[in-house]
Design a protein around this motif. Structure first.
Motif, mmCIF file in Angstrom:
data_model
loop_
_atom_site.group_PDB
_atom_site.id
_atom_site.type_symbol
_atom_site.label_atom_id
_atom_site.label_comp_id
_atom_site.label_asym_id
_atom_site.label_seq_id
_atom_site.Cartn_x
_atom_site.Cartn_y
_atom_site.Cartn_z
ATOM 1 N N LYS A 148 31.397 44.445 -42.522
ATOM 2 C CA LYS A 148 31.517 45.118 -41.237
ATOM 3 C C LYS A 148 30.169 45.724 -40.878
ATOM 4 O O LYS A 148 29.747 46.732 -41.443
ATOM 5 C CB LYS A 148 32.591 46.203 -41.309
ATOM 6 C CG LYS A 148 32.901 46.866 -39.983
ATOM 7 C CD LYS A 148 34.057 47.848 -40.130
ATOM 8 C CE LYS A 148 34.425 48.461 -38.786
ATOM 9 N NZ LYS A 148 35.566 49.403 -38.910
ATOM 10 N N LEU A 149 29.470 45.096 -39.916
ATOM 11 C CA LEU A 149 28.146 45.573 -39.523
ATOM 12 C C LEU A 149 28.240 46.919 -38.806
ATOM 13 O O LEU A 149 27.449 47.820 -39.043
ATOM 14 C CB LEU A 149 27.472 44.537 -38.620
ATOM 15 C CG LEU A 149 27.245 43.146 -39.241
ATOM 16 C CD1 LEU A 149 26.658 42.204 -38.206
ATOM 17 C CD2 LEU A 149 26.345 43.239 -40.463
ATOM 18 N N ASN A 150 29.202 47.012 -37.898
ATOM 19 C CA ASN A 150 29.480 48.268 -37.192
ATOM 20 C C ASN A 150 30.894 48.182 -36.635
ATOM 21 O O ASN A 150 31.659 47.294 -37.024
ATOM 22 C CB ASN A 150 28.445 48.532 -36.088
ATOM 23 C CG ASN A 150 28.275 47.342 -35.146
ATOM 24 O OD1 ASN A 150 29.248 46.746 -34.708
ATOM 25 N ND2 ASN A 150 27.022 46.977 -34.864
ATOM 26 N N THR A 187 32.047 47.115 -33.948
ATOM 27 C CA THR A 187 32.371 45.967 -33.078
ATOM 28 C C THR A 187 31.883 44.629 -33.607
ATOM 29 O O THR A 187 32.106 43.604 -32.969
ATOM 30 C CB THR A 187 31.773 46.179 -31.675
ATOM 31 O OG1 THR A 187 30.349 46.318 -31.778
ATOM 32 C CG2 THR A 187 32.360 47.426 -31.021
ATOM 33 N N ASN A 188 31.230 44.589 -34.766
ATOM 34 C CA ASN A 188 30.682 43.335 -35.288
ATOM 35 C C ASN A 188 31.030 43.159 -36.757
ATOM 36 O O ASN A 188 30.846 44.085 -37.564
ATOM 37 C CB ASN A 188 29.163 43.286 -35.113
ATOM 38 C CG ASN A 188 28.742 43.181 -33.660
ATOM 39 O OD1 ASN A 188 28.686 42.098 -33.095
ATOM 40 N ND2 ASN A 188 28.461 44.330 -33.039
ATOM 41 N N ASN A 189 31.525 41.953 -37.095
ATOM 42 C CA ASN A 189 31.861 41.605 -38.472
ATOM 43 C C ASN A 189 31.328 40.216 -38.800
ATOM 44 O O ASN A 189 31.342 39.320 -37.942
ATOM 45 C CB ASN A 189 33.372 41.616 -38.678
ATOM 46 C CG ASN A 189 33.978 42.996 -38.536
ATOM 47 O OD1 ASN A 189 34.020 43.764 -39.484
ATOM 48 N ND2 ASN A 189 34.453 43.316 -37.332
ATOM 49 N N LEU A 190 30.884 40.049 -40.032
ATOM 50 C CA LEU A 190 30.411 38.756 -40.511
ATOM 51 C C LEU A 190 31.312 38.261 -41.636
ATOM 52 O O LEU A 190 31.765 39.047 -42.482
ATOM 53 C CB LEU A 190 28.968 38.844 -41.022
ATOM 54 C CG LEU A 190 27.851 38.953 -39.989
ATOM 55 C CD1 LEU A 190 26.504 39.047 -40.698
ATOM 56 C CD2 LEU A 190 27.859 37.759 -39.038
ATOM 57 N N TRP A 211 31.083 34.951 -37.034
ATOM 58 C CA TRP A 211 30.670 36.249 -36.487
ATOM 59 C C TRP A 211 31.732 36.692 -35.478
ATOM 60 O O TRP A 211 31.956 36.035 -34.470
ATOM 61 C CB TRP A 211 29.300 36.122 -35.821
ATOM 62 C CG TRP A 211 28.909 37.322 -34.995
ATOM 63 C CD1 TRP A 211 29.046 38.634 -35.321
ATOM 64 C CD2 TRP A 211 28.324 37.293 -33.682
ATOM 65 N NE1 TRP A 211 28.583 39.435 -34.310
ATOM 66 C CE2 TRP A 211 28.133 38.642 -33.290
ATOM 67 C CE3 TRP A 211 27.940 36.276 -32.811
ATOM 68 C CZ2 TRP A 211 27.577 38.994 -32.065
ATOM 69 C CZ3 TRP A 211 27.397 36.616 -31.590
ATOM 70 C CH2 TRP A 211 27.211 37.949 -31.228
ATOM 71 N N ASN A 212 32.396 37.810 -35.788
ATOM 72 C CA ASN A 212 33.348 38.419 -34.868
ATOM 73 C C ASN A 212 32.654 39.497 -34.060
ATOM 74 O O ASN A 212 31.918 40.317 -34.620
ATOM 75 C CB ASN A 212 34.489 39.100 -35.628
ATOM 76 C CG ASN A 212 35.473 38.120 -36.223
ATOM 77 O OD1 ASN A 212 36.327 38.532 -36.978
ATOM 78 N ND2 ASN A 212 35.361 36.844 -35.912
ATOM 79 N N LYS A 213 32.903 39.509 -32.751
ATOM 80 C CA LYS A 213 32.380 40.579 -31.916
ATOM 81 C C LYS A 213 33.465 41.066 -30.976
ATOM 82 O O LYS A 213 34.140 40.270 -30.328
ATOM 83 C CB LYS A 213 31.166 40.135 -31.105
ATOM 84 C CG LYS A 213 30.584 41.277 -30.260
ATOM 85 C CD LYS A 213 29.282 40.890 -29.594
ATOM 86 C CE LYS A 213 28.733 42.043 -28.765
ATOM 87 N NZ LYS A 213 28.477 43.250 -29.585
ATOM 88 N N ASN A 269 34.911 35.086 -31.422
ATOM 89 C CA ASN A 269 34.598 34.576 -32.756
ATOM 90 C C ASN A 269 33.706 33.344 -32.629
ATOM 91 O O ASN A 269 34.071 32.374 -31.970
ATOM 92 C CB ASN A 269 35.875 34.207 -33.509
ATOM 93 C CG ASN A 269 35.580 33.665 -34.892
ATOM 94 O OD1 ASN A 269 35.147 34.407 -35.767
ATOM 95 N ND2 ASN A 269 35.801 32.382 -35.103
#
Length: 794
Positions: A301-303, A305-308, A338-340, A349
């Motif tokens: 979880k980058l933040n 709203t963003n996941n890799l 990449w999910n945003k 996605n």
């Protein structure tokens, strides 16, 4: 003109009043992610239901949900199979993000508890011909050799049959095994079997969610005709380091999962292997067969709203006979995602996917090494747009590039008479764009409709044979048979030059009309296009899968399917009933001329003709969802046929141009599945399966030619193997069922085919050398097979 202006003014006034009403309601949005409390892993398909507005939502493939409601106080129910339900009272005065964490219901491992509000949501949703199974349900089903098997569990569902005992392939509503799109974390799996079908390639420990689409298939899926099997792997535990595994008679497995930067990321690594070949070394048997596979997944979880995500799978099978014959095959896939979250209503996605299927063969006595493969790279970008509770959009674009290697031939050994050769590689590009709309028109009528536009480009570089009248197969009128046509020339296509191209619209429609909260009727229509063809020699003892792209000779297969069904939940969702009927029609169905040889064939177009197919039938499924005894009864009555008429009035066609039963045709299919929780320590499971035997062609007579007996066959698939049935049972013993932490273990005992039914895999005909009489011999793969496995986690 006056009436036109007046009508326009009325429409504007209605729009203004509607907009004003929405503003007056002061719409707000509640959205978030639902996870497992112990692992922080996202949960797929969780039901979120708001009683006050009698509406809800289902979490997507990454655990995300979104609901738009007027400001006010609401009671929110969250329910998921095998987890304790949650109920929250929330005052919504503004849009908020609300995550939920669900606790696993450890005391009901053998129970399938369906939340009542979830039942209402399922009744209302315009989804039909879809079956879902949890990993927990699958793990309680007894299977051969004690290994949990995802594919074999699907055979207990209506409309799904097996390709034969010990086979990992499956047929859906009369379709071929190659007509199933099998996805693991969005990546295509081309061959689903280990050890020639005794095991499937899916490690149940690493699986999170399984969904089988048999009809009403959303527009985001394409490329196959019969079904979509959509499987997602677990993400891994974000909180603690955990291990799960099992030790069996033939194979063992071990999975490790844990956090990366606790609470933000996770990893999962699962390995599995068989060791039955080690016991063979203690005997005089020189043959051996084994497999191994590896599942991996990393998430971070980058933040907010963003996941890799990075996930992969690698598996291989090895088989040899007396060191003179060896066979290696398997799948490799890799997916970077990449999910945003652009807003509380827009989820995206982006995926880059690589898939590969490899097949290798070495024949020592012939001095031959032969390899083939199919590889594809897929780039896809998908969006889910939650406009409001009554309107949800799913849209996206993707493009797949294929690289087909039909065969590389190499000599082995100094005495080999084989010449090195490379069958020409084939290339193709398949782009597509789609839009799906899910809309509630009224409280009773919900509709899902969509459109997929797909293209297919057969690309060079390649030399392509040309034929007179563009016919690679000719009809010999004197003998009344089809023969290979002689090429008239060769046309050279350069790199990326288009050899053939196709464009198709694929409309999809599904609707649900709710009679009451517990009754609904549903209907669906979908058109599917399949641009790839699986060329299989059914007489081969190996999983020889040769995939070929469509061209001017092998046209894309086109399917139109309609289905209608009745669905009911009763006794507060203790029971559920599903009844469906369907009809499928297929154009350009590939058929083979008599005497076809598919191995190392440089001109496969000389062996195939395009025909048509049809399947129709009715399905019934009755479930018991709660209590100590749970399970279901499924029954299917169906017919699957194909026809290849002559291209002209002078040609006979295949099978005299008459309809004949497809290889996957099975008139009756009955499956009864049950699990019983006897105590906290003991639970039991059983499966009874009964199917009509597979269609086959038996010889009608024989004649002699130069002293050799030659069988004389009649029309195709006029005969049927004997009725197929068996009963499997299992018992699971958990010594310390209330232990949640530290070491947890259980023993699983199972017997496959407990009454030792000798089901016929095939029937061979031969002449008795002593009496001279013809004999038919039944070949059976399994009798009764006991097994045990010790499962553990810590």
């Amino acid at each position: 003109m006056k009436h036109y202006i007046k009508s326009k003014l009325n429409l504007m006034l209605l729009f203004f009043l509607y907009s004003s009403a929405l503003i007056a309601q002061e719409i707000v949005t509640i959205s978030g992610v639902i996870t497992d409390k112990s692992s922080s892993e996202s949960l797929i398909g969780v039901s979120i239901f708001i009683k006050e507005i009698n509406s809800g939502a289902i979490t997507n493939e990454y655990g995300f949900y979104s609901l738009t409601v007027p400001k006010g106080n609401y009671t929110i129910n969250v329910g998921y199979v095998g987890y304790q339900s949650q109920q929250s009272t929330i005052q919504l005065s503004e849009s908020i993000k609300k995550d939920f964490s669900l606790s696993s219901n450890q005391q009901s491992l053998a129970e399938v508890v369906v939340n009542a509000d979830k039942g209402i949501a399922e009744i209302r949703r315009p989804e039909m011909s879809i079956n879902k199974l949890s990993a927990r349900q699958i793990k309680e089903m007894p299977v051969v050799l004690g290994e949990v098997d995802v594919i074999k569990s699907l055979l207990q569902l209506p409309g799904v049959t097996n390709s034969g005992e010990g086979q990992s392939g499956f047929n859906v509503r009369g379709g071929g095994a190659d007509q199933n799109l099998v996805l693991l974390d969005e990546a295509t799996i081309y061959n689903t079997s280990h050890l020639f079908g005794f095991f499937s390639v899916f490690n149940a420990d690493a699986i999170n969610d399984i969904k089988l689409y048999k009809g009403g298939i959303p527009a985001r899926f394409g490329g196959r005709l019969s079904s979509v099997l959509d499987i997602y792997q677990k993400e891994g535990n974000k909180n603690d380091l955990k291990f799960t595994g099992g030790i069996g008679l033939v194979s063992s497995r071990l999975m490790a999962e844990g956090p990366i930067n606790k609470g933000k990321g996770s990893f999962l690594v699962a390995g599995r292997g068989s060791y039955g070949h080690l016991f063979l070394k203690l005997t005089d048997i020189k043959s051996a067969a084994n497999f191994y596979d590896l599942n991996t997944k990393f998430s971070y979880k980058l933040n907010k709203t963003n996941n890799l995500y990075i996930s992969g799978y690698f598996g291989r099978d090895n088989f040899n006979i007396n060191e003179d014959f060896s066979n290696t095959y398997g799948n490799s896939v890799l997916n970077l995602r990449w999910n945003k979250l652009f807003s509380d209503k827009l989820f995206s996605n982006l995926s880059a996917i690589y898939s590969d299927y490899y097949y290798g063969l070495e024949v020592g006595f012939a001095g031959l090494k032969w390899t083939s493969s199919v590889q594809n790279v897929n780039i896809k970008y998908d969006f889910k747009h939650y406009i409001n509770n009554n309107l949800k959009l799913t849209y996206g674009i993707n493009a797949q590039h294929y690289n087909f290697n039909p065969g590389t031939i190499q000599p082995q050994g100094n005495d080999s008479q084989i010449n090195e050769d490379q069958l020409e590689r084939k290339y193709a590009l398949e782009p597509a764009v789609y839009l799906d709309v899910e809309q509630n028109f009224t409280k009773k009528l919900s509709v899902s409709y969509g459109l997929r536009f797909s293209s297919f480009y057969r690309l060079g570089a390649q030399n392509v044979f040309t034929y007179a009248n563009n016919e690679a197969v000719k009809f010999n009128q004197e003998l009344g048979i089809y023969e290979k046509a002689v090429p008239t020339g060769v046309k050279r296509f350069g790199t990326n030059e288009t050899i053939a191209s196709f464009n198709n619209l694929e409309p999809r429609l599904a609707l649900s009309y709710t009679i009451t909260d517990n009754h609904s009727v549903k209907a669906s229509y979908n058109r599917m296009i399949q641009y790839l063809h699986l060329l299989t020699n059914t007489q081969s003892p190996t999983p020889l899968d040769i995939w070929a792209p469509s061209d001017d000779f092998m046209k894309p297969q086109l399917l139109d399917q309609v289905a209608i069904g009745y669905f009911q939940n009763f006794h507060q969702d203790d029971y559920s009933l599903e009844i469906e009927s369907f009809y499928k029609k297929i154009d350009n169905k590939v058929d083979y001329i008599d005497g076809t040889n598919l191995i190392a064939n440089k001109a496969i177009e000389q062996a195939v003709l395009n025909g048509i197919g049809r399947s129709y039938g009715a399905e019934l499924m009755l479930r018991k969802n709660t209590g100590l005894l749970t399970g279901w009864v499924s029954y299917t009555l169906s017919r699957s046929e194909q026809q290849t008429p002559g291209r002209t009035a002078l040609e006979t066609g295949i099978n005299n141009g008459e309809w004949y039963r497809a290889a996957s045709d099975k008139l009756h299919n009955l499956a009864i599945t049950a699990t019983y929780k006897f105590s906290d320590k003991w639970r039991f499971g059983s499966i009874f399966t009964l199917q009509t035997g597979q269609p086959v062609s038996f010889p009608r007579s024989r004649y002699q030619y130069q002293g050799i007996d030659i069988p004389n066959y009649g029309l195709r698939n006029q005969n049927t193997l004997p009725l197929f049935h068996h009963l499997d049972v299992s018992g699971t013993y958990t010594p310390k069922p209330k232990r949640i932490k530290k070491w947890q273990g259980e023993w699983v005992f199972s017997i496959y085919n407990i009454y030792n039914r000798q089901n016929a895999a095939t029937i061979a005909f031969s002449q008795n050398t002593e009496t001279g009489n013809n004999e038919a011999k039944r070949l059976s793969i399994f009798g009764a097979v006991p097994s045990f496995t010790y499962n553990f986690k810590f």
